[in-house]
Scaffold this motif. Structure first.
Motif, PDB file in Angstrom:
ATOM      1  N   TRP A  63       0.804  -1.221   0.000  1.00  0.00           N
ATOM      2  CA  TRP A  63       0.000   0.000   0.000  1.00  0.00           C
ATOM      3  C   TRP A  63       0.838   1.273   0.000  1.00  0.00           C
ATOM      4  O   TRP A  63       0.441   2.284  -0.574  1.00  0.00           O
ATOM      5  N   ARG A  64       1.998   1.278   0.638  1.00  0.00           N
ATOM      6  CA  ARG A  64       2.827   2.480   0.607  1.00  0.00           C
ATOM      7  C   ARG A  64       3.412   2.733  -0.777  1.00  0.00           C
ATOM      8  O   ARG A  64       3.761   3.866  -1.114  1.00  0.00           O
ATOM      9  N   ARG A  65       3.543   1.680  -1.572  1.00  0.00           N
ATOM     10  CA  ARG A  65       4.029   1.845  -2.939  1.00  0.00           C
ATOM     11  C   ARG A  65       2.913   2.283  -3.876  1.00  0.00           C
ATOM     12  O   ARG A  65       3.163   2.978  -4.867  1.00  0.00           O
ATOM     13  N   LEU A  66       1.694   1.855  -3.569  1.00  0.00           N
ATOM     14  CA  LEU A  66       0.567   2.229  -4.418  1.00  0.00           C
ATOM     15  C   LEU A  66      -0.052   3.555  -4.029  1.00  0.00           C
ATOM     16  O   LEU A  66      -0.631   4.246  -4.882  1.00  0.00           O
ATOM     17  N   CYS A  67       0.060   3.890  -2.746  1.00  0.00           N
ATOM     18  CA  CYS A  67      -0.591   5.098  -2.235  1.00  0.00           C
ATOM     19  C   CYS A  67       0.469   6.030  -1.651  1.00  0.00           C
ATOM     20  O   CYS A  67       0.980   5.783  -0.549  1.00  0.00           O
ATOM     21  N   PRO A  68       0.851   7.104  -2.354  1.00  0.00           N
ATOM     22  CA  PRO A  68       1.865   8.024  -1.805  1.00  0.00           C
ATOM     23  C   PRO A  68       1.438   8.656  -0.487  1.00  0.00           C
ATOM     24  O   PRO A  68       2.279   8.949   0.360  1.00  0.00           O
ATOM     25  N   GLY A  69       0.144   8.854  -0.289  1.00  0.00           N
ATOM     26  CA  GLY A  69      -0.314   9.431   0.967  1.00  0.00           C
ATOM     27  C   GLY A  69      -0.004   8.537   2.150  1.00  0.00           C
ATOM     28  O   GLY A  69       0.368   9.003   3.232  1.00  0.00           O
TER      29      GLY A  69
END
Length: 295
Positions: free
Chosen positions: A285-291
């Motif tokens: 998720w940190r790779r897909l979602c910059p937020g």
């Protein structure tokens, strides 16, 4: 009807699971799409999180989680066929897959059983567990679950119909025995763990045992709640009573409840294991979602 013509042209003669004659048909179709997508995303996230985190791959309990999550991901993909098209896997089958897709749930059933035995020996016999229950042994057990399911499926498709039905009845009886074993093991694990974990001094190993036991107990409880209606219906059918029948897999309420394990089980894994949550956040998720990365 427009939808019927569209189905025939797009699927080569295989119709959609519903006719879109009523609002319920639209709800069923939308539910199947959302269910399949949610299962693939949640279970697939668990698979990626464990595969790309070495600290998790070295623990036996996460190997069992990986095996069930791989199976759950495949179940999610199978819903795109079983839930969206007019498929019936019973006898006689209609647009079926020779029970290949529906048999994926059997892998999870065996894996849950072996995972319960794994936790039992880890808690009750830690010295024997650390000596004999190695990582390679656990991997072999998980591979056996797939091989047994494949062999059983091959036998059902190769044998004559009468013999295949007898084998199916035997598998149902065997499944009932597994369920009873699961219930007994869950109760025993809960009683033993509650007493033994209170005696152990606070440590990282104690927390790991507590976490893994909490996860396996919740997984089995959810499994039993979702599978029990299907078990009851099967027993009524073989007893010669008025068992419920359905038009196809998309409208089969009991099959839908059984497949819900595919999204509930990885959700319980994420809820019960902070290490797994962190691994999925870091690898997916940190790779897909910059937020999420900034947070």
């Amino acid at each position: 009807m427009f939808f019927s013509n569209l189905t025939d042209s797009m699927t080569g003669g295989v119709r959609l699971s519903v006719d879109f004659d009523s609002p319920e048909d639209y709800l069923i179709f939308i539910f199947q799409i959302l269910f399949a997508t949610a299962t693939v995303l949640i279970a697939g996230t668990v698979v990626i999180g464990i595969l790309f985190t070495r600290a998790l791959r070295l623990q036996n309990r996460f190997i069992f989680m990986l095996n069930t999550s791989i199976c759950d991901t495949l179940v999610g993909f199978s819903v795109y066929y079983l839930g969206l098209l007019d498929v019936y896997e019973g006898y006689p089958p209609r647009n079926g897959t020779y029970n290949v897709l529906s048999s994926l749930l059997g892998v999870n059933i065996l894996t849950f059983l072996f995972a319960q035995f794994d936790r039992y020996f880890a808690v009750c016999h830690p010295f024997i567990y650390s000596r004999f229950i190695t990582r390679h042994f656990v991997i072999g057990i998980n591979i056996y679950c797939w091989l047994y399911n494949a062999a059983h499926l091959l036998a059902r498709n190769v044998l004559p119909l009468s013999k295949a039905m007898q084998l199916y009845v035997f598998s149902i009886v065997f499944l009932q025995l597994i369920v009873l074993t699961k219930v007994a093991m869950t109760i025993k694990l809960y009683v033993i763990a509650r007493v033994q974990l209170q005696r152990d001094p606070p440590s990282a190993e104690r927390e790991n045992k507590k976490e893994s036991l909490r996860i396996i107990i919740f997984v089995v409880i959810v499994f039993l709640l979702l599978w029990c209606p299907s078990f009851v219906n099967i027993i009524i059918r073989f007893a010669g009573g008025g068992a419920m029948s359905f038009r196809n897999e998309a409208t089969n309420l009991f099959a839908i409840m059984a497949r819900l394990n595919a999204v509930c089980t990885p959700s319980v894994y994420l809820w019960g294991s902070p290490a797994l949550r962190e691994a999925t956040m870091r690898t997916v998720w940190r790779r897909l979602c910059p937020g999420c990365r900034r947070r």
